[in-house]
Design a protein around this motif. Structure first.
Motif, PDB file in Angstrom:
ATOM      1  N   TRP A   2       0.819  -1.210   0.000  1.00 49.93           N
ATOM      2  CA  TRP A   2       0.000   0.000   0.000  1.00 49.93           C
ATOM      3  C   TRP A   2       0.857   1.265   0.000  1.00 49.93           C
ATOM      4  N   VAL A   3       1.947   1.241   0.754  1.00 44.47           N
ATOM      5  CA  VAL A   3       2.823   2.416   0.806  1.00 44.47           C
ATOM      6  C   VAL A   3       3.516   2.625  -0.539  1.00 44.47           C
ATOM      7  N   ILE A   4       4.138   1.578  -1.063  1.00 40.00           N
ATOM      8  CA  ILE A   4       4.853   1.697  -2.331  1.00 40.00           C
ATOM      9  C   ILE A   4       3.876   1.990  -3.464  1.00 40.00           C
ATOM     10  N   GLY A   5       2.706   1.352  -3.416  1.00 40.02           N
ATOM     11  CA  GLY A   5       1.695   1.613  -4.440  1.00 40.02           C
ATOM     12  C   GLY A   5       1.277   3.070  -4.457  1.00 40.02           C
ATOM     13  N   GLY A   6       1.074   3.654  -3.267  1.00 35.10           N
ATOM     14  CA  GLY A   6       0.723   5.066  -3.199  1.00 35.10           C
ATOM     15  C   GLY A   6       1.823   5.951  -3.761  1.00 35.10           C
ATOM     16  N   ILE A   7       3.075   5.601  -3.459  1.00 39.65           N
ATOM     17  CA  ILE A   7       4.212   6.372  -3.970  1.00 39.65           C
ATOM     18  C   ILE A   7       4.270   6.265  -5.495  1.00 39.65           C
ATOM     19  N   PHE A   8       4.044   5.067  -6.027  1.00 37.30           N
ATOM     20  CA  PHE A   8       4.038   4.887  -7.488  1.00 37.30           C
ATOM     21  C   PHE A   8       2.963   5.758  -8.136  1.00 37.30           C
ATOM     22  N   VAL A   9       1.800   5.794  -7.528  1.00 35.00           N
ATOM     23  CA  VAL A   9       0.713   6.594  -8.093  1.00 35.00           C
ATOM     24  C   VAL A   9       1.060   8.081  -8.043  1.00 35.00           C
ATOM     25  N   ILE A  10       1.729   8.515  -6.988  1.00 34.91           N
ATOM     26  CA  ILE A  10       2.168   9.914  -6.913  1.00 34.91           C
ATOM     27  C   ILE A  10       3.184  10.204  -8.015  1.00 34.91           C
ATOM     28  N   PHE A  11       4.108   9.256  -8.260  1.00 31.10           N
ATOM     29  CA  PHE A  11       5.058   9.422  -9.363  1.00 31.10           C
ATOM     30  C   PHE A  11       4.312   9.669 -10.682  1.00 31.10           C
ATOM     31  N   ILE A  12       3.240   8.912 -10.879  1.00 36.63           N
ATOM     32  CA  ILE A  12       2.445   9.065 -12.096  1.00 36.63           C
ATOM     33  C   ILE A  12       1.670  10.380 -12.080  1.00 36.63           C
ATOM     34  N   ALA A  13       1.114  10.711 -10.922  1.00 36.89           N
ATOM     35  CA  ALA A  13       0.209  11.855 -10.821  1.00 36.89           C
ATOM     36  C   ALA A  13       0.914  13.191 -11.014  1.00 36.89           C
ATOM     37  N   VAL A  14       2.202  13.301 -10.590  1.00 44.35           N
ATOM     38  CA  VAL A  14       2.851  14.617 -10.664  1.00 44.35           C
ATOM     39  C   VAL A  14       2.996  15.084 -12.112  1.00 44.35           C
ATOM     40  N   SER A  15       3.192  14.152 -13.041  1.00 43.52           N
ATOM     41  CA  SER A  15       3.248  14.552 -14.450  1.00 43.52           C
ATOM     42  C   SER A  15       1.886  15.042 -14.919  1.00 43.52           C
ATOM     43  N   TYR A  16       0.851  14.327 -14.539  1.00 41.26           N
ATOM     44  CA  TYR A  16      -0.492  14.753 -14.920  1.00 41.26           C
ATOM     45  C   TYR A  16      -0.879  16.060 -14.234  1.00 41.26           C
ATOM     46  N   ALA A  17      -0.281  16.336 -13.080  1.00 41.31           N
ATOM     47  CA  ALA A  17      -0.566  17.597 -12.406  1.00 41.31           C
ATOM     48  C   ALA A  17      -0.136  18.772 -13.277  1.00 41.31           C
ATOM     49  N   GLU A  18       1.039  18.670 -13.915  1.00 39.79           N
ATOM     50  CA  GLU A  18       1.457  19.743 -14.818  1.00 39.79           C
ATOM     51  C   GLU A  18       0.563  19.800 -16.046  1.00 39.79           C
ATOM     52  N   LEU A  19       0.252  18.649 -16.626  1.00 36.04           N
ATOM     53  CA  LEU A  19      -0.551  18.632 -17.842  1.00 36.04           C
ATOM     54  C   LEU A  19      -1.960  19.163 -17.591  1.00 36.04           C
ATOM     55  N   SER A  20      -2.561  18.751 -16.476  1.00 33.45           N
ATOM     56  CA  SER A  20      -3.939  19.164 -16.210  1.00 33.45           C
ATOM     57  C   SER A  20      -4.029  20.647 -15.887  1.00 33.45           C
ATOM     58  N   GLY A  21      -2.991  21.214 -15.261  1.00 30.78           N
ATOM     59  CA  GLY A  21      -2.978  22.650 -15.028  1.00 30.78           C
ATOM     60  C   GLY A  21      -2.781  23.421 -16.322  1.00 30.78           C
ATOM     61  N   MET A  22      -1.967  22.879 -17.221  1.00 25.84           N
ATOM     62  CA  MET A  22      -1.681  23.524 -18.500  1.00 25.84           C
ATOM     63  C   MET A  22      -2.868  23.424 -19.453  1.00 25.84           C
ATOM     64  N   LEU A  23      -3.480  22.239 -19.527  1.00 27.32           N
ATOM     65  CA  LEU A  23      -4.592  21.988 -20.435  1.00 27.32           C
ATOM     66  C   LEU A  23      -5.711  21.274 -19.689  1.00 27.32           C
ATOM     67  N   PRO A  24      -6.484  22.001 -18.884  1.00 22.96           N
ATOM     68  CA  PRO A  24      -7.606  21.361 -18.184  1.00 22.96           C
ATOM     69  C   PRO A  24      -8.724  21.043 -19.168  1.00 22.96           C
ATOM     70  N   ARG A  25      -8.941  19.772 -19.399  1.00 23.68           N
ATOM     71  CA  ARG A  25      -9.949  19.352 -20.362  1.00 23.68           C
ATOM     72  C   ARG A  25     -10.740  18.183 -19.797  1.00 23.68           C
ATOM     73  N   THR A  26     -12.059  18.211 -19.996  1.00 19.92           N
ATOM     74  CA  THR A  26     -12.865  17.065 -19.612  1.00 19.92           C
ATOM     75  C   THR A  26     -12.517  15.875 -20.517  1.00 19.92           C
ATOM     76  N   GLY A  27     -12.372  14.692 -19.907  1.00 20.32           N
ATOM     77  CA  GLY A  27     -11.904  13.520 -20.642  1.00 20.32           C
ATOM     78  C   GLY A  27     -10.432  13.632 -20.978  1.00 20.32           C
ATOM     79  N   ALA A  28      -9.649  14.292 -20.088  1.00 18.61           N
ATOM     80  CA  ALA A  28      -8.277  14.694 -20.395  1.00 18.61           C
ATOM     81  C   ALA A  28      -7.384  13.522 -20.791  1.00 18.61           C
ATOM     82  N   ILE A  29      -7.471  12.409 -20.063  1.00 12.63           N
ATOM     83  CA  ILE A  29      -6.503  11.326 -20.266  1.00 12.63           C
ATOM     84  C   ILE A  29      -6.616  10.723 -21.659  1.00 12.63           C
ATOM     85  N   VAL A  30      -7.799  10.750 -22.268  1.00 13.31           N
ATOM     86  CA  VAL A  30      -7.922  10.229 -23.627  1.00 13.31           C
ATOM     87  C   VAL A  30      -7.698  11.319 -24.669  1.00 13.31           C
ATOM     88  N   ARG A  31      -7.493  12.565 -24.238  1.00 10.44           N
ATOM     89  CA  ARG A  31      -7.271  13.647 -25.196  1.00 10.44           C
ATOM     90  C   ARG A  31      -5.796  14.041 -25.302  1.00 10.44           C
TER      91      ARG A  31
END
Length: 630
Positions: free
Chosen positions: A62-91
């Motif tokens: 659970w700890v490592i899994g949460g850390i892995f998800v944060i590793f993934i999420a920080v990139s999306y944090a920049e993308l979602s702030g730059m281009l906030p779009r509904t259905g973002a992950i498929v766009r």
């Protein structure tokens, strides 16, 4: 401006598609949407499932899994702030790599998102059925639980409720969800407190010790037992970004904060569950970790742990837990029903489906996309395997789509450096590939049986692309497209049936193909399709196909490696150790990452966004936010 899009629409058709969506969600609503998506059936069933694979060391999963998800999420944090779009992950993938990659990622994400509401509905039936046997499901000989006719009807009823709650507007959904999420946070918090009342340290050091199931199973449990699945709700902030009042600030913060809160909560629940284990009450021999998932506790593990303690206060609270077993998965189910609709919406914006998918009702909801999410979701109930069997499939398909976050950061910085970035990822040259590798390892650590089914369904999207999008865009004529798709589909069916590696939970039966033949034939079919599509397509199509080759390299290279790697292989004595196999997977992932970064280019859609930003200081959607946010 009339920049042509891959879907054949103009900038107004692509960039301004979100204008009909109502921007009414503040930070609390966005945070609670992600947190509400995270806290569902995972915490109710994942504690037992992960312990059955990793033993007490599931705490580290659970700890490592949460850390892995944060590793993934920080990139999306920049993308979602730059281009906030509904259905973002498929766009995003279409913006960075063009239509072919965008289709494959969008199809894969659709496979994962569309099935979650049904699985959450099934989790309710499974958990309550664990207390009241015969209420909606039955256990078959191999330990798999299947819905009965009654259970299927109840599941469809839950799906209709999820549909209705989404249909009448994002304000209703977000307000309902905000208050409901408080319940979903408070009950798990109270549960681990109650579990600690019955806490005993014996299971942590006896029966083989903390690493009783080995260290490799810590990582296998992350992908196969609901650990990563339980965190996947962080993406809700991204999918609802087009309906946020202040997406540049709120979406990145809500994405990361929701994962941190969940990681703390889940870890404490796992500690409490292991501490409260009563082997005799579960009907198991002492230390039989592997037997947990098929035990009497398999249906309602946390309830059973509280009941076994025999303490009055815990007995009373366990009844509240049964009520939450209906509430928490339902809360996640209606959020994912909305996510599925917005995934359909995003595919429609990309041109991967008809424009009707973008049609809004009077409350600003893409209602046709929502209706499709309801109908397809119900298919998974007729009948569906157990939560324990499907959770690995959903985790792997979703993780496969998350590789695009780490790729998007350097590509968008290269081709769209002037787009506003309220959150800019520091040390991106390190964190972006780390996020990519984290997502790809979660795919690799799936059990081989799961990966075989994931690949089969992902590759099923290839003929659909040829029949619909490639023809619509004018890459090739309808006749050759239909013939190519039909040939591949026939090969896909033959390989799947004769190979014996799809729709099985064990190694192929005697008489089925060897893995070498199966892998070679499947790879040849995929390579043939891509090569034939390239030869038949025009220059635009060829360019898009060339920019997707890194993705197919990653998939086809991982498949044989997983088959021969310990802990994830179906073989009794695979030749490659788990550590060595994971190391090779990292190397393959890095090759795919840098190949993928080099394959990114200035797509027509991204050029349109850049031009709009340069002309007016923001995209049309962003400039309309003040009007839409009333």
């Amino acid at each position: 401006m009339a920049t042509t899009q891959a879907s054949g629409t103009t900038l107004a058709g692509y960039e301004e598609a979100d204008r009909g969506l109502r921007k009414t969600m503040g930070f609390n609503s966005i945070l609670f949407m992600s947190l509400g998506g995270i806290i569902g059936s995972g915490w109710l069933l994942g504690a037992l499932a992960s312990a059955s694979v990793a033993g007490p060391a599931a705490i580290l999963s659970w700890v490592i899994g949460g850390i892995f998800v944060i590793f993934i999420a920080v990139s999306y944090a920049e993308l979602s702030g730059m281009l906030p779009r509904t259905g973002a992950i498929v766009r995003y993938p279409q913006l960075s790599h063009g239509a072919y990659t965008g289709w494959m990622i969008g199809w894969t994400y659709w496979l994962s998102a569309i099935s979650v509401p049904a699985i959450e509905a099934e989790a309710v039936i499974t958990y309550i059925g664990g207390v009241y046997p015969g209420l909606g499901w039955e256990r078959v000989s191999d330990g798999v639980t299947l819905l009965t006719g009654t259970g299927t009807a109840v599941g469809v009823g839950f799906m209709l409720f999820f549909f209705a709650l989404n249909l009448f507007g994002i304000r209703l959904l977000s307000e309902w969800n905000r208050w409901f999420t408080w319940w979903k946070v408070l009950v798990p918090t109270a549960t681990f407190v109650m579990l600690f009342i019955a806490f005993r340290s014996t299971s942590f050091h006896a029966y083989g010790g903390f690493f009783a199931r080995g260290t490799s199973n810590i990582f296998v449990a992350m992908s196969t037992t609901g650990v990563i699945f339980a965190y996947l709700g962080f993406r809700q902030a991204l999918d609802y970004a087009g309906e946020s009042k202040n997406p540049q600030r709120d979406v990145p913060l809500a994405t990361i904060l929701s994962v941190v809160i969940a990681m703390i909560l889940y870890t404490l629940l796992e500690v409490g569950f292991i501490g409260a284990l009563n082997w005799h009450a579960a009907g198991l021999h002492l230390g039989d970790w592997a037997g947990l998932s098929g035990s009497k506790w398999g249906g309602a593990p946390l309830y059973s742990a509280l009941q076994a303690a025999g303490i009055g206060a815990l007995l009373t609270f366990s009844n509240l837990l049964i009520a939450d077993a209906a509430a928490s998965p339902s809360g996640t189910g209606w959020i994912y029903m909305g996510t599925s609709a917005r995934t359909n919406y995003g595919l429609g914006v990309n041109g991967y489906g008809p424009k009707a998918l973008q049609r809004h009702n009077r409350w600003g909801i893409p209602w046709i996309s929502l209706l499709i999410a309801l109908v397809i979701g119900c298919v998974f109930l007729v009948p569906a395997p157990s939560w324990y069997k499907l959770v690995g499939y959903i985790t792997s398909t979703t993780a496969l789509t998350y590789i695009m976050g780490g790729l998007g950061v350097p590509i968008f910085r290269r081709y769209a450096p002037d787009l506003p970035r309220p959150f800019r990822l520091g040390f991106a040259k390190f964190w972006a590939p780390v996020g990519f590798i984290a997502a790809s390892l979660l795919v690799f650590w799936s059990l081989f049986d799961t990966l075989a089914n994931v690949y089969a369904t992902v590759f099923l999207g290839l003929p659909l692309f040829a029949w619909y999008y490639a023809v619509k865009r004018g890459w090739l004529r309808a006749g050759p497209a239909v013939a190519l798709g039909a040939v591949f589909l026939a090969a896909w069916v033959y390989i799947s049936i004769e190979g014996g590696y799809v729709l099985r939970v064990t190694a192929p039966a005697k008489g089925s193909w060897s893995f070498g033949l199966y892998d070679a034939t499947l790879s040849a079919a995929v390579i043939f399709f891509c090569a034939a599509l390239w030869l038949l397509s025009n220059a635009e199509g060829r360019h898009s196909i060339e920019r997707s080759l890194w993705f197919f390299f990653l998939l086809l290279a991982y498949f044989p490696l997983e088959f021969y790697t310990q802990a994830v292989s179906p073989l009794s004595s695979p030749p490659i150790s788990f550590l060595a196999g994971s190391g090779i997977a990292v190397v393959i992932g890095l090759v795919a990452y840098y190949w993928g970064v080099a394959s990114g280019y200035m797509t027509d859609e991204l050029q349109a966004i850049v031009d709009a930003n340069a002309a007016g200081g923001g995209s049309p959607v962003d400039r309309g936010s003040a009007v839409l946010g009333h």
